[in-house]
Design a protein around this motif. Structure first.
Motif, PDB file in Angstrom:
ATOM      1  N   SER A  53       6.615 -41.495  -8.568  1.00  0.00           N
ATOM      2  CA  SER A  53       6.421 -43.027  -8.422  1.00  0.00           C
ATOM      3  C   SER A  53       4.923 -43.097  -8.172  1.00  0.00           C
ATOM      4  N   ARG A  85       2.938 -57.185 -10.479  1.00  0.00           N
ATOM      5  CA  ARG A  85       4.054 -57.492  -9.751  1.00  0.00           C
ATOM      6  C   ARG A  85       4.867 -56.088 -10.025  1.00  0.00           C
ATOM      7  N   ASN A  86       4.811 -55.833 -11.514  1.00  0.00           N
ATOM      8  CA  ASN A  86       5.788 -54.586 -11.892  1.00  0.00           C
ATOM      9  C   ASN A  86       5.256 -53.213 -11.554  1.00  0.00           C
ATOM     10  N   ALA A 145       5.821 -52.830  -7.830  1.00  0.00           N
ATOM     11  CA  ALA A 145       7.342 -52.440  -7.654  1.00  0.00           C
ATOM     12  C   ALA A 145       7.541 -51.197  -7.777  1.00  0.00           C
ATOM     13  N   ALA A 179       6.280 -48.466  -5.039  1.00  0.00           N
ATOM     14  CA  ALA A 179       6.597 -48.631  -3.546  1.00  0.00           C
ATOM     15  C   ALA A 179       7.478 -47.081  -3.321  1.00  0.00           C
ATOM     16  N   CYS A 232       3.235 -58.872  -4.731  1.00  0.00           N
ATOM     17  CA  CYS A 232       4.575 -58.392  -4.355  1.00  0.00           C
ATOM     18  C   CYS A 232       5.775 -59.110  -4.412  1.00  0.00           C
ATOM     19  N   GLU A 233       6.778 -58.853  -5.274  1.00  0.00           N
ATOM     20  CA  GLU A 233       7.988 -59.946  -5.236  1.00  0.00           C
ATOM     21  C   GLU A 233       9.207 -58.627  -4.922  1.00  0.00           C
ATOM     22  N   ASN A 234       9.751 -58.795  -3.913  1.00  0.00           N
ATOM     23  CA  ASN A 234      10.863 -57.630  -3.602  1.00  0.00           C
ATOM     24  C   ASN A 234      12.116 -58.655  -3.118  1.00  0.00           C
ATOM     25  N   ARG A 292      13.859 -49.631   4.845  1.00  0.00           N
ATOM     26  CA  ARG A 292      13.811 -49.752   3.559  1.00  0.00           C
ATOM     27  C   ARG A 292      15.190 -48.695   3.259  1.00  0.00           C
ATOM     28  N   ARG A 351      18.053 -50.837   2.357  1.00  0.00           N
ATOM     29  CA  ARG A 351      17.999 -51.935   1.614  1.00  0.00           C
ATOM     30  C   ARG A 351      18.363 -53.458   2.224  1.00  0.00           C
ATOM     31  N   LYS A 409       5.567 -55.304   2.339  1.00  0.00           N
ATOM     32  CA  LYS A 409       5.524 -55.841   1.307  1.00  0.00           C
ATOM     33  C   LYS A 409       5.480 -54.663   0.053  1.00  0.00           C
ATOM     34  N   GLY A 441       8.056 -52.189  -0.462  1.00  0.00           N
ATOM     35  CA  GLY A 441       9.195 -52.830  -1.210  1.00  0.00           C
ATOM     36  C   GLY A 441      10.183 -53.544  -0.338  1.00  0.00           C
TER      37      GLY A 441
END
Length: 467
Positions: free
Chosen positions: A84, A107-108, A111, A114, A141-143, A317, A320, A354, A357
């Motif tokens: 990643s 955003r993608n 993500a 992260a 960032c949208e988590n 994290r 989750r 953020k 993640g």
């Protein structure tokens, strides 16, 4: 590995990566207390210049806290997905900052990145970013997470309703809870900090919260913020536990000071998941953190407080969580002295969480002996909202009467929602419209008359008082 730089006619030398990170940190009282801070603005600038030129690869071969001594360090190594990191693996910290601020970091891509980042990388890049930089990247960032409603969605602002009471009185908690609901608070969680940590009191509080939630058919989740081991015992006793809460920190030793380990957190996570109480998702953990927690326990291993804080997010994290928030000014002026330091720390924590993640929130707060006031909190709240904060904490009149500190009020959240047009979680928004708390102009009506909440207000006297 040692690092050095010439600046201002002086050759600055930093013996280890942890020294660069500590000296590069914006000024804060906790690092000064620990003897880790830069001795001057010039030394801080020299360290920031050095930090900007350090390859991200150096963070992968240098442990700030020894691997053999610390299960958090081992967790950081174990959970990282090397693939990643590929899009930025060849960059320096300064180049990473530029990439984060570029259109390539959308955003993608953020993500996807992260899982490859370490907390130390993220803390490092935050130290060479302005407040506006921290906001701009965090906002991308949208988590998203979910339990009974959906949190962390772009363009929304959620709140934890904190109806604390100095004696855990059931009627006092319920009255405070209804007060907040009338002003639109509570979509993140209805969360009570209990006075005691007995299983009996914990179970009574979660049953009270669940009774009110069911009676009013609110699509939200509840939590009693007792110790994680108390939650496990309450679950075993049949208590209706939605979320399991725990304060965490960035080292094994600091977490031992909280009475937890990764094994205990895994046990709690499995226990809460086994209840299957979520309706739209299964995120069941709630973690709180705060800069200075490791230092206050003498468990910081010579690492600056902001980097140690970010290491706590690696712990979070792994499970989750539905909710994570930094209680940014709660530990006191020994760690964040004034409003300026609290504002900077809040933006750093939010950015770092953020980027790693997490559905990051913030208790925008301070203690009464800090050099801060409500104007500072208004500033931080507005900046975090623009940065896409997942949730904030609200209490009646900004004053928590049990914990004795200053946070945000329900009115503050109403004001910022009106200014920014950010509604609560979609399921909670639909409920508020259905019960008459949102009118046809999308304005909140802080008046129970004519809504189903009126009956709940009238029935307060019948609630069980604590024994």
């Amino acid at each position: 590995m040692a690092y050095s730089s010439s600046l201002g006619g002086t050759r600055w030398r930093f013996p280890h990566l942890r020294d660069v990170l500590a000296k590069a940190s914006p000024a804060r009282s906790g690092d000064e207390l620990a003897g880790l801070a830069a001795g001057s603005a010039l030394e801080r600038h020299a360290a920031q210049r050095v930090l900007a030129d350090i390859p991200l690869a150096d963070f992968l071969v240098t442990d700030l806290v020894p691997y053999e001594e610390d299960e958090v360090t081992r967790l950081i190594h174990d959970q990282r997905d090397a693939g990643s990191l590929a899009p930025v693996a060849s960059l320096t910290v300064g180049e990473f900052r530029d990439w984060l601020l570029s259109d390539a970091a959308d955003r993608n891509s953020l993500a996807a990145l992260a899982a490859g980042l370490t907390p130390e990388m993220v803390a490092g890049v935050s130290k060479i970013m302005r407040a506006q930089d921290l906001m701009a990247v965090a906002a991308k960032c949208e988590n998203a997470v979910a339990f009974r409603n959906s949190l962390g969605l772009a363009g929304r602002l959620s709140t934890r309703l904190q109806p604390n009471h100095p004696t855990d009185d059931s009627r006092g908690i319920a009255a405070s809870l209804l007060d907040g609901l009338l002003m639109g608070s509570g979509d993140a969680v209805l969360g009570v900090n209990p006075v005691t940590d007995s299983v009996e009191d914990y179970s009574r509080v979660v049953r009270l919260l669940d009774e009110l939630r069911v009676r009013l058919d609110i699509p939200t989740q509840t939590c009693c913020l007792g110790h994680v081991t108390t939650a496990i015992r309450a679950i075993e006793g049949g208590a209706p536990v939605d979320l399991v809460f725990q304060s965490i920190a960035g080292s094994e030793k600091a977490n031992r000071g909280f009475g937890v380990s990764l094994a205990v957190l895994r046990e709690a996570h499995e226990a809460a998941r086994s209840l299957k109480r979520g309706t739209v998702g299964g995120n069941v953990m709630y973690f709180e953190t705060g800069q200075g927690a490791a230092l206050s326990a003498d468990a910081h291993h010579g690492v600056d407080q902001q980097t140690m804080e970010t290491r706590a997010y690696a712990v979070a994290r792994a499970f989750r969580p539905l909710l994570v928030n930094t209680v940014v000014g709660f530990i006191g002026p020994e760690y964040l002295y004034d409003g300026k330091q609290i504002i900077r720390a809040g933006l750093e924590d939010h950015f770092c969480g953020k980027l790693l993640g997490l559905p990051m929130g913030c208790d925008v707060c301070y203690t009464n002996h800090a050099e801060a006031d409500q104007d500072d909190m208004d500033t931080l709240f507005a900046m975090l909202t623009l940065a896409g904060v997942t949730f904030v904490i609200t209490v009646p009149g900004s004053d928590d009467i049990m914990l004795n500190y200053q946070s945000l009020s329900h009115h503050d959240a109403l004001t910022v929602r009106r200014l920014t047009g950010r509604p609560p979680a979609p399921e909670f928004e639909d409920w508020a419209r259905r019960v008459g708390l949102l009118d046809d102009r999308n304005a909140w009506r802080p008046d129970p008359m004519g809504t189903p909440l009126l009956e709940a207000v009238r029935s307060l006297a019948a609630l069980e008082a604590p024994r």
